[in-house]
Scaffold this motif. Structure first.
Motif, PDB file in Angstrom:
ATOM      1  N   LEU A  82     -47.484  45.960  44.052  1.00  0.00           N
ATOM      2  CA  LEU A  82     -46.552  45.853  45.173  1.00  0.00           C
ATOM      3  C   LEU A  82     -46.844  44.564  45.931  1.00  0.00           C
ATOM      4  CD1 LEU A  82     -46.532  48.933  44.415  1.00  0.00           C
ATOM      5  CD2 LEU A  82     -45.954  49.370  46.791  1.00  0.00           C
ATOM      6  N   ARG A  83     -46.023  43.560  45.713  1.00  0.00           N
ATOM      7  CA  ARG A  83     -46.234  42.253  46.315  1.00  0.00           C
ATOM      8  C   ARG A  83     -44.901  41.717  46.816  1.00  0.00           C
ATOM      9  NH1 ARG A  83     -48.010  38.822  41.029  1.00  0.00           N
ATOM     10  NH2 ARG A  83     -47.003  37.096  42.078  1.00  0.00           N
ATOM     11  N   MET A  84     -44.912  41.169  47.988  1.00  0.00           N
ATOM     12  CA  MET A  84     -43.682  40.672  48.604  1.00  0.00           C
ATOM     13  C   MET A  84     -43.776  39.165  48.752  1.00  0.00           C
ATOM     14  SD  MET A  84     -41.846  41.862  52.186  1.00  0.00           S
ATOM     15  CE  MET A  84     -43.080  41.097  53.244  1.00  0.00           C
ATOM     16  N   ASP A  85     -43.022  38.459  47.910  1.00  0.00           N
ATOM     17  CA  ASP A  85     -42.972  36.997  47.953  1.00  0.00           C
ATOM     18  C   ASP A  85     -41.655  36.491  48.533  1.00  0.00           C
ATOM     19  OD1 ASP A  85     -45.532  36.448  46.703  1.00  0.00           O
ATOM     20  OD2 ASP A  85     -44.646  37.211  44.850  1.00  0.00           O
ATOM     21  N   THR A  86     -40.572  37.167  48.184  1.00  0.00           N
ATOM     22  CA  THR A  86     -39.247  36.818  48.715  1.00  0.00           C
ATOM     23  C   THR A  86     -38.543  38.118  49.106  1.00  0.00           C
ATOM     24  OG1 THR A  86     -37.999  36.965  46.644  1.00  0.00           O
ATOM     25  CG2 THR A  86     -39.154  34.884  47.091  1.00  0.00           C
TER      26      THR A  86
END
Length: 571
Positions: free
Chosen positions: A64-68
């Motif tokens: 779970l990673r938020m880049d955009t």
């Protein structure tokens, strides 16, 4: 509520883009029925602070990673200005997100099926389906329904403008369910936009969608500390559905292990962060900084999942000061409903959210007070359930308890069930694949009527809970759905209650073969059935008379009473 009352309030629908030849051959979506034409734009921008959520990993990488943040905006538009396709026709967004073939493979993986037959079937049905909206159209400067207002109506500069000025529009944030995307609820989102709302449909990259593509920002900075330099050929990565380890069917009512709360609560936390980022982008648009959004937009020609039109041709000054960014609405289906329930709880974090609408919420994934936040729900709430989910007792009780939580906090709350509906009745899948829904899920309500009940009850709710300056002179149809009397029995209706193994996924239709045969032979509508906006009868497998299409479980107009119990007959 009645047919006469419906017809008295119908208005001429807004202009719609013409359907192409291929859309007549394949599955197509119905035009929106509100008085506004609908525009759509797609935006993906880097988040202000790339980060990961939880310790959950897949392939030794944070899952779970938020880049955009990626979302589509459905909005009331001026159809005289739009992005053009061949032959100077209006450009329309595809219903199946690009790249369409690879997205189809994502759905095959989500359904645990071979990708070739899934891709072939989608290609033969919805590969060419377009949204009936004008891409990159001008935000309208007109206010539908203005003629019905008195000339003495005065609007605060903090809310709606005067009749001679450009109107401001209230905002709805929409959160999709498992396997969903920013487009598969386009009927609900577009209908609301055609009634004067700006609807922001977020595509969550938390591993709850079938497949989504994340474009790497020019800076190359990613959430897990990695940095992609300009010489690296990787300019995007895909996010597929994340199955809980050793508990892949945590969504099933019959799963003895229950919900994977570690994963689902982490996903809800990321979803809320994505909605916070989308709100920040709207602030930029509303503050006259649309050019900054255009500059940072990653959904442009050459990037993954992008149309060649990008955000070309938009006059950003049209958006300056045009959004009502306080008292916005959170809305979501299934897991998006669980997300919405948590958003409306967290008033300190989301002070700009004024109310919530839960569409067949996955109650078992909804955190209880204290699991994520210690704040209780004190904002107006509308829960619209499917009949299939009503027969899932644990889920029904969880949603009922959330409604009681809102009532105990002093907020207005309605909870209702659409008769004959199943879980996908509030999605585009019900519109595009009605026969499959009828045959396999035993959906009995006409899909277009189920969608109309969903949208119209939402509009009735918003007309009651939004401040008067938001709603005076609105063009919304009022069928009186929320005036339905609360179900007085202490036992839920069980005529269509399925066997235990089909709980929540389908309904039981007594004498199904006879009903199908009679409907096929008759093929003539009854006089008492519901009609669409043009007065054309809407016939499903079974017909529910106007005024008797929903069950009401909670309403501010009724005294608190005992929770309706499940049938004493075990399934």
């Amino acid at each position: 509520m009645g047919e006469k009352h419906q017809k008295s309030q119908r208005q001429q629908p807004g202009k719609r883009p013409r359907k192409a030849f291929r859309e007549h051959l394949f599955h197509s979506l119905p035009n929106y029925t509100g008085p506004y034409s609908v525009g759509i734009m797609e935006i993906e921008v880097p988040v202000r602070e790339p980060r990961t959520f939880s310790r959950i990993k897949r392939n030794h990488t944070h899952a779970l990673r938020m880049d955009t943040v990626l979302f589509s905006i459905y909005y009331p538009c001026d159809p005289s200005s739009y992005a053009q396709s061949r032959g100077n026709r209006p450009s329309k967004a595809t219903w199946l997100p690009r790249p369409r073939t690879l997205t189809s493979k994502g759905y095959a993986k989500f359904f645990s099926m071979p990708h070739l037959p899934v891709t072939a079937y989608i290609a033969a049905t919805t590969m060419f389906t377009k949204l009936p909206a004008f891409r990159n159209a001008k935000l309208t400067s007109d206010r539908a329904g203005a003629a019905s207002c008195s000339s003495s109506d005065v609007y605060s500069q903090d809310t709606l403008t005067g009749s001679g000025d450009k109107p401001k529009f209230p905002v709805i944030f929409f959160s999709h369910g498992l396997g969903g995307s920013r487009t598969c609820y386009s009927t609900v989102c577009g209908e609301l936009a055609s009634n004067g709302f700006v609807v922001v449909a977020v595509e969550h990259r938390d591993g709850s969608g079938a497949r989504s593509y994340v474009n790497i920002p020019p800076s190359g900075k990613l959430a897990d500390g990695l940095k992609i330099d300009n010489t690296d050929s990787r300019r995007s990565y895909k996010v597929d559905y994340i199955f809980p380890l050793d508990n892949a069917l945590d969504t099933s009512p019959n799963n003895a292990r229950g919900v994977d709360t570690e994963l689902r609560h982490a996903q809800i936390e990321m979803r809320m962060s994505e909605i916070g980022e989308a709100y920040y982008v709207l602030e930029l648009l509303n503050n006259g900084q649309g050019d900054l959004v255009y500059k940072n937009n990653l959904r442009k020609k050459g990037n993954a999942g992008s149309s060649s039109k990008g955000l070309e041709g938009i006059n950003w000054s049209d958006w300056d000061g045009r959004l009502l960014l306080w008292n916005t609405t959170a809305m979501g289906h299934s897991f998006g409903g669980a997300t919405t329930a948590e958003i409306v709880r967290q008033n300190d974090r989301f002070p700009y959210i004024g109310q919530g609408i839960l569409l067949d919420a996955w109650g078992q994934a909804t955190p209880k007070v204290g699991e994520v936040t210690h704040q209780s729900l004190r904002k107006p709430l509308l829960a619209i359930n499917s009949e299939a989910f009503m027969h899932w007792p644990e889920n029904f009780k969880r949603i009922y308890d959330i409604g009681e939580e809102a009532r105990n906090g002093g907020a207005l709350c309605w909870m209702l069930t659409i008769k004959g509906s199943t879980h996908l009745s509030q999605t585009d899948f019900a519109i595009l694949y009605p026969r499959w829904m009828s045959l396999f899920m035993k959906t009995m309500v006409n899909p277009k009527r189920a969608m109309a009940l969903t949208v119209n009850s939402s509009l009735e709710f918003l007309s009651r809970v939004l401040p008067p300056n938001f709603t005076v002179g609105n063009p919304w149809l009022d069928e009186g759905i929320l005036q339905t009397k609360v179900l007085i029995t202490d036992e839920l209706p069980r005529e269509h209650q399925p066997d235990g193994k089909w709980m929540a996924s389908r309904l039981r239709i007594p004498n199904e073969l006879r009903i199908r045969t009679v409907n096929w032979v008759r093929r003539k509508p009854k006089e008492s059935v519901a009609t669409d906006i043009k007065g054309k009868p809407l016939i499903g497998l079974m017909s529910f008379p106007l005024g008797g299409e929903v069950w009401m479980h909670l309403s501010p107009d009724e005294e608190n009473r005992q929770y309706p119990i499940r049938s004493s007959q075990e399934v």
